[in-house]
Design a protein around this motif. Structure first.
Motif, short mmCIF file in Angstrom:
data_model
loop_
_atom_site.label_atom_id
_atom_site.label_comp_id
_atom_site.label_asym_id
_atom_site.label_seq_id
_atom_site.Cartn_x
_atom_site.Cartn_y
_atom_site.Cartn_z
N GLY A 1 0.81 -1.21 0.00
CA GLY A 1 0.00 0.00 0.00
C GLY A 1 0.84 1.26 0.00
N ASP A 2 0.30 2.34 -0.54
CA ASP A 2 1.04 3.60 -0.63
C ASP A 2 1.45 4.11 0.75
N ALA A 3 0.62 3.84 1.75
CA ALA A 3 0.92 4.33 3.09
C ALA A 3 2.15 3.66 3.69
N MET A 4 2.53 2.50 3.13
CA MET A 4 3.66 1.74 3.69
C MET A 4 4.87 1.75 2.75
N LYS A 5 4.88 2.62 1.76
CA LYS A 5 5.92 2.57 0.73
C LYS A 5 7.31 2.91 1.28
N GLU A 6 7.38 3.61 2.42
CA GLU A 6 8.68 3.95 2.98
C GLU A 6 9.29 2.80 3.79
N TYR A 7 8.53 1.71 3.93
CA TYR A 7 9.03 0.54 4.66
C TYR A 7 9.48 -0.49 3.63
N ASN A 8 10.79 -0.50 3.37
CA ASN A 8 11.33 -1.31 2.28
C ASN A 8 11.74 -2.72 2.71
N ARG A 9 11.59 -3.02 3.99
CA ARG A 9 11.87 -4.37 4.48
C ARG A 9 10.73 -4.81 5.40
N ALA A 10 10.40 -6.08 5.31
CA ALA A 10 9.28 -6.58 6.13
C ALA A 10 9.44 -8.07 6.36
N ARG A 11 8.93 -8.51 7.51
CA ARG A 11 8.83 -9.93 7.81
C ARG A 11 7.40 -10.20 8.28
N VAL A 12 6.78 -11.21 7.66
CA VAL A 12 5.40 -11.56 7.96
C VAL A 12 5.35 -13.04 8.32
N TYR A 13 4.77 -13.35 9.47
CA TYR A 13 4.64 -14.73 9.93
C TYR A 13 3.17 -15.02 10.18
N LEU A 14 2.61 -15.91 9.36
CA LEU A 14 1.19 -16.23 9.43
C LEU A 14 1.02 -17.72 9.73
N ASP A 15 0.29 -18.00 10.79
CA ASP A 15 -0.02 -19.40 11.11
C ASP A 15 -1.27 -19.78 10.31
N GLU A 16 -1.06 -20.38 9.14
CA GLU A 16 -2.16 -20.73 8.23
C GLU A 16 -2.47 -22.22 8.21
N ASN A 17 -1.76 -22.99 8.99
CA ASN A 17 -1.93 -24.45 8.95
C ASN A 17 -3.14 -24.87 9.78
N TYR A 18 -4.34 -24.47 9.31
CA TYR A 18 -5.57 -24.71 10.07
C TYR A 18 -5.94 -26.19 10.14
N GLU A 19 -5.38 -27.02 9.29
CA GLU A 19 -5.68 -28.45 9.31
C GLU A 19 -4.94 -29.16 10.44
N SER A 20 -3.94 -28.50 11.02
CA SER A 20 -3.18 -29.09 12.12
C SER A 20 -3.71 -28.51 13.43
N GLN A 21 -4.76 -29.14 13.98
CA GLN A 21 -5.40 -28.61 15.17
C GLN A 21 -4.48 -28.61 16.39
N GLU A 22 -3.49 -29.48 16.39
CA GLU A 22 -2.60 -29.54 17.55
C GLU A 22 -1.57 -28.40 17.54
N HIS A 23 -1.47 -27.66 16.40
CA HIS A 23 -0.49 -26.59 16.31
C HIS A 23 -1.09 -25.24 15.93
N PHE A 24 -2.26 -25.21 15.34
CA PHE A 24 -2.83 -23.99 14.77
C PHE A 24 -3.19 -22.97 15.85
N THR A 25 -2.70 -21.73 15.69
CA THR A 25 -2.97 -20.66 16.64
C THR A 25 -3.69 -19.47 16.02
N ALA A 26 -3.75 -19.38 14.69
CA ALA A 26 -4.38 -18.25 13.98
C ALA A 26 -3.73 -16.92 14.34
N LEU A 27 -2.45 -16.94 14.64
CA LEU A 27 -1.71 -15.72 14.93
C LEU A 27 -1.02 -15.20 13.68
N GLY A 28 -0.91 -13.89 13.58
CA GLY A 28 -0.19 -13.27 12.48
C GLY A 28 0.69 -12.15 13.01
N SER A 29 1.97 -12.19 12.70
CA SER A 29 2.91 -11.18 13.18
C SER A 29 3.56 -10.48 11.99
#
Length: 331
Positions: free
Chosen positions: A78-106
């Motif tokens: 997005g234009d509002a974030m154009k000055e941030y040229n580095r990023a790390r995104v961690y998404l827990d998307e493994n919803y099929e693994s009920q023993e590990h899934f947390t639905a957290l996003g960092s």
């Protein structure tokens, strides 16, 4: 919720949000949320920005995958974030693994002017330079740049498939090392059970889970560092004390279920709160009534746990409300 901390010449902004509802109505809720988020970023202009999300993807993650991808793309490009040229995104998307899934996003965004920043590799036990924009998802357990755990099942046996846990990352900014922990603690599974004791049994469960996280952060596996824990703590009012306090002050009534009329505390529309003959109160609910206050404690979490009317002629958020005969949909 946002918190800001700044070292000399460097601004750090920490933001946390439970975003589950954003994926129920992405066309409206997501746009409004992103607009407010960008305004916060514009106001504080941080060099290092951390965004911790809980319930990422909503209640039905599989059905919301397309909305998740769009949300992530908007944040990264997005234009509002154009000055941030580095990023790390961690998404827990493994919803099929009920023993590990947390639905957290960092999400972590680094401003183009920020130079002395590195991220810790928990496997190699050393810091690595951060370049470019990278997204990690699916099985985060094998990602060395973070620690992710779901709380042990016996912590909250009432909820078999609870998605509660934490994600931990470590950063070094100008020789200052610190941990950032995205956390989601347990909710109150039953409003009636929560009302029975003070503190409630669920407060004890949350206390135990938070202690579990803190023990992991300060154990002997890694060199100790400062840490910031921010996320959804599922903090609740002390229902038992509030109800007893209000009833004591106003004089406890007979407890009979009767009609109350006023205005909806959320939208201002005329409201009729019916009695048992209208089927307005859940069978498992408990009604405590005093002269100026009305309380409905319902077994179901999605029902309003506590409603208080302190205004003359008005009922604010006290359980199932009706506009005429129809259930109020404003909430």
């Amino acid at each position: 919720m946002a918190g800001k901390a700044a070292a000399p010449g460097t601004a750090v902004l920490l933001v946390t949000a439970n975003v589950g509802s954003l994926f129920d109505d992405p066309e409206n809720l997501q746009k409004n949320w992103l607009r407010e988020f960008y305004q916060v970023v514009h106001t504080h202009r941080p060099h290092f920005l951390a965004l911790h999300c809980q319930e990422f993807g909503g209640k039905n993650y599989e059905a919301s995958m397309s909305h998740v991808d769009k949300f992530v793309r908007e944040l990264l490009s997005g234009d509002a974030m154009k000055e941030y040229n580095r990023a790390r995104v961690y998404l827990d998307e493994n919803y099929e693994s009920q023993e590990h899934f947390t639905a957290l996003g960092s999400f972590y965004f680094l401003h183009e002017s920020l130079k002395n920043i590195s991220q810790f590799d928990f496997k190699a036990k050393k810091y690595k330079k951060v370049t470019g924009k990278e997204i990690y998802s699916d099985t985060l357990e094998s990602t060395p740049m973070l620690e992710k755990e779901k709380f042990p099942q016996d912590y909250f046996p009432e909820c078999k498939w609870s998605r509660k846990g934490f994600i931990r990352t470590r950063w070094c900014l100008a020789d200052c090392a610190f941990d950032l922990v995205n956390i989601h603690l347990f909710h109150d599974a039953s409003n009636l059970v929560a009302w029975e004791t003070s503190p409630s049994v669920y407060s004890g469960i949350r206390h135990k889970a938070l202690g579990y996280v803190l023990d992991r952060i300060i154990d002997q596996r890694f060199e100790k560092a400062s840490y910031f824990v921010f996320g959804d703590f599922n903090f609740r009012l002390d229902s038992k004390s509030v109800v007893e306090n209000k009833c004591h002050k106003k004089g406890s009534g007979s407890g009979r279920r009767q009609n109350c009329h006023g205005t909806c505390g959320a939208c201002g529309a005329p409201v009729s709160m019916g009695g048992a003959e209208q089927g307005a109160w859940p069978a498992a609910g408990r009604l405590l009534q005093s002269r100026d206050f009305l309380f409905l404690l319902s077994e179901k979490r999605e029902d309003t746990a506590l409603g208080v009317s302190g205004r003359e002629g008005g009922v604010s958020g006290a359980g199932p409300t009706t506009h005429g005969r129809d259930t109020c949909g404003c909430r």
